[in-house]
Write a protein that holds these residues in place. Structure first.
Motif, PDB file in Angstrom:
ATOM      1  N   SER A 116       7.478   5.554 -18.319  1.00 11.45           N
ATOM      2  CA  SER A 116       6.464   6.572 -18.009  1.00 11.45           C
ATOM      3  C   SER A 116       6.638   7.142 -16.604  1.00 11.45           C
ATOM      4  CB  SER A 116       5.069   6.007 -18.193  1.00 11.45           C
ATOM      5  OG  SER A 116       4.822   4.976 -17.267  1.00 11.45           O
ATOM      6  N   GLU A 158      -7.142  17.401 -18.442  1.00 12.06           N
ATOM      7  CA  GLU A 158      -7.180  16.276 -19.382  1.00 12.06           C
ATOM      8  C   GLU A 158      -7.865  16.782 -20.645  1.00 12.06           C
ATOM      9  OE1 GLU A 158      -6.467  12.193 -20.283  1.00 12.06           O
ATOM     10  OE2 GLU A 158      -6.061  13.151 -18.363  1.00 12.06           O
ATOM     11  N   GLN A 202      -6.067  15.452 -26.493  1.00 10.53           N
ATOM     12  CA  GLN A 202      -4.706  15.038 -26.848  1.00 10.53           C
ATOM     13  C   GLN A 202      -4.066  14.213 -25.750  1.00 10.53           C
ATOM     14  OE1 GLN A 202      -2.782  18.757 -27.536  1.00 10.53           O
ATOM     15  NE2 GLN A 202      -3.488  18.893 -29.651  1.00 10.53           N
ATOM     16  N   GLY A 203      -4.466  14.421 -24.501  1.00 12.47           N
ATOM     17  CA  GLY A 203      -3.879  13.700 -23.383  1.00 12.47           C
ATOM     18  C   GLY A 203      -3.808  14.580 -22.149  1.00 12.47           C
ATOM     19  N   ARG A 204      -2.967  14.202 -21.206  1.00 14.40           N
ATOM     20  CA  ARG A 204      -2.804  14.987 -19.988  1.00 14.40           C
ATOM     21  C   ARG A 204      -1.905  16.184 -20.265  1.00 14.40           C
ATOM     22  NH1 ARG A 204      -0.842  10.966 -15.502  1.00 14.40           N
ATOM     23  NH2 ARG A 204       0.306  10.189 -17.268  1.00 14.40           N
ATOM     24  N   GLY A 235       0.381  12.069 -24.161  1.00 12.15           N
ATOM     25  CA  GLY A 235      -0.732  11.388 -24.809  1.00 12.15           C
ATOM     26  C   GLY A 235      -0.992  10.005 -24.252  1.00 12.15           C
ATOM     27  N   ARG A 236      -1.991   9.370 -24.786  1.00 15.16           N
ATOM     28  CA  ARG A 236      -2.353   8.013 -24.376  1.00 15.16           C
ATOM     29  C   ARG A 236      -1.428   7.000 -25.059  1.00 15.16           C
ATOM     30  NH1 ARG A 236      -6.199  11.394 -24.507  1.00 15.16           N
ATOM     31  NH2 ARG A 236      -7.924  11.447 -23.025  1.00 15.16           N
ATOM     32  N   PRO A 237      -1.147   5.889 -24.385  1.00 18.60           N
ATOM     33  CA  PRO A 237      -0.226   4.902 -24.966  1.00 18.60           C
ATOM     34  C   PRO A 237      -0.706   4.352 -26.304  1.00 18.60           C
ATOM     35  CG  PRO A 237      -0.636   4.425 -22.658  1.00 18.60           C
ATOM     36  CD  PRO A 237      -1.590   5.516 -23.047  1.00 18.60           C
ATOM     37  N   PHE A 283       4.174   6.062 -25.795  1.00 16.84           N
ATOM     38  CA  PHE A 283       3.136   7.087 -25.761  1.00 16.84           C
ATOM     39  C   PHE A 283       3.724   8.392 -26.283  1.00 16.84           C
ATOM     40  CE2 PHE A 283       5.036   6.982 -21.547  1.00 16.84           C
ATOM     41  CZ  PHE A 283       5.276   8.319 -21.257  1.00 16.84           C
TER      42      PHE A 283
END
Length: 143
Positions: free
Chosen positions: A77, A94, A97-99, A119-121, A126
């Protein structure tokens, strides 16, 4: 490398990336107009040549910015986020869906470049969504 995108696929669904399909429609419209214009070296002929160039540029831009979905390992990451910054993307917002990261450029050009969504892990990986141009550049650097 740790920042390699695995399990990648190109998203061709018009509902998920309408900007690309609008761009393709503009290229097709330019080609349709070109077929109706007469050939020659007068003013209309020059307009025909300009529209052919516009269709080629717009079509290639649409293809380069097709979204690619894939997975990146959690261990990679930091390296992946470093590559995002290296290519000139900055954090935008944010979302669910994620950053989201957008290209750091003038606002008219910012819409042309597709955003990167991290996205989030999920387990040890991720999900990411990147433009095809970014994906190909990342693969070229890592080869």
């Amino acid at each position: 490398m740790a920042s390699t995108i695995t399990q990648h696929k190109i998203v061709l669904n018009p509902l998920e990336n309408p900007r690309t399909w609008v761009t393709v429609a503009v290229a097709v419209l330019c080609l349709a107009v070109v077929t109706q214009l007469p050939r020659g070296w007068d003013l209309v002929g020059v307009l025909r040549i300009l529209l052919l160039g516009c269709a080629g540029y717009v079509g290639s831009a649409a293809i380069e910015h097709l979204p690619v979905r894939g997975m990146v390992s959690v261990e990679g990451s930091t390296a992946f986020l470093g590559r995002i910054a290296q290519f000139g993307y900055v954090p935008a917002e944010e979302t669910a869906q994620g950053r989201t990261f957008v290209r750091k450029s003038a606002s008219p050009l910012r819409a042309m470049f597709g955003p990167i969504i991290v996205g989030r892990p999920v387990g040890s990986e991720f999900p990411v969504t990147v433009p095809l141009r970014f994906y190909r550049a990342l693969k070229r650097i890592q080869a």
